[in-house]
Scaffold this motif. Structure first.
Motif, mmCIF file in Angstrom:
data_model
loop_
_atom_site.group_PDB
_atom_site.id
_atom_site.type_symbol
_atom_site.label_atom_id
_atom_site.label_comp_id
_atom_site.label_asym_id
_atom_site.label_seq_id
_atom_site.Cartn_x
_atom_site.Cartn_y
_atom_site.Cartn_z
ATOM 1 N N GLY A 192 -25.091 -1.808 -14.412
ATOM 2 C CA GLY A 192 -26.653 -2.173 -14.336
ATOM 3 C C GLY A 192 -27.222 -1.639 -12.989
ATOM 4 O O GLY A 192 -28.487 -0.769 -13.587
ATOM 5 N N ARG A 193 -27.017 -2.409 -12.040
ATOM 6 C CA ARG A 193 -27.799 -1.490 -10.625
ATOM 7 C C ARG A 193 -27.483 -0.457 -10.166
ATOM 8 O O ARG A 193 -28.574 0.483 -9.946
ATOM 9 N N LEU A 244 -34.136 -4.257 -17.714
ATOM 10 C CA LEU A 244 -33.163 -4.225 -16.796
ATOM 11 C C LEU A 244 -33.720 -4.666 -14.879
ATOM 12 O O LEU A 244 -33.399 -4.822 -13.709
ATOM 13 N N ASP A 251 -32.366 -7.335 -12.203
ATOM 14 C CA ASP A 251 -32.736 -6.581 -10.585
ATOM 15 C C ASP A 251 -33.161 -7.239 -10.574
ATOM 16 O O ASP A 251 -32.789 -7.335 -8.216
ATOM 17 N N LEU A 275 -27.181 -8.781 -14.725
ATOM 18 C CA LEU A 275 -26.996 -7.097 -14.607
ATOM 19 C C LEU A 275 -25.312 -6.619 -14.219
ATOM 20 O O LEU A 275 -25.792 -7.504 -12.977
ATOM 21 N N VAL A 333 -25.438 -4.706 -18.768
ATOM 22 C CA VAL A 333 -25.566 -6.464 -18.762
ATOM 23 C C VAL A 333 -24.460 -6.804 -18.822
ATOM 24 O O VAL A 333 -22.923 -6.708 -19.393
#
Length: 141
Positions: free
Chosen positions: A96-97, A38, A42, A92, A76
């Protein structure tokens, strides 16, 4: 030169120790490989699964399994590689962020007590170290 190599080796050893401490301090059961995946997405944007496997330091089948779990969690999305129909790209999601931002905040909160005794000079050294490592990471891309 030998002293510099020792410093580099010790830096790596201490960052590994800090990573273990972070996992213990947060009680977070998500595998480190998932957070690495992740974090890479990112920082660097969408990536091919093969590229991510090498960066996360797992086999391609293992990364495919991690990606499947993260896809099921909505962190994702997996899509086709426009340059190679046989390959897949991971991206992402907004969720996910948020997850990576929340994890980083959790890390900061859990680890802050371990650093509470540092004075201003020590914080300046740590900040400089982070800047150096960030610059080296950007140069190696």
């Amino acid at each position: 030169m030998e002293n510099r190599r020792r410093v580099i080796v010790e830096l790596v050893a201490q960052t590994q120790r800090l990573t273990r401490l972070a996992a213990q301090a947060t009680g977070n059961s998500t595998p480190a490989s998932s957070w690495r995946l992740l974090s890479i997405l990112d920082r660097e944007g969408p990536q091919r699964i093969g590229t991510l496997a090498a960066a996360v330091r797992v086999s391609q089948p293992a990364l495919t399994q991690i990606a499947q779990q993260l896809t099921e969690q909505g962190l994702v999305v997996k899509g086709p590689d426009p340059d190679d129909a046989r390959a897949a790209i991971l991206t992402l999601t907004d969720e996910g962020r948020v997850a990576i931002a929340d994890w980083r905040a959790e890390l900061g909160g859990a680890l802050s007590p371990y650093f509470s005794g540092l004075d201003a000079d020590a914080w300046e050294h740590l900040a400089a170290t982070v800047e150096i490592l960030t610059a080296l990471d950007k140069e190696s891309l």
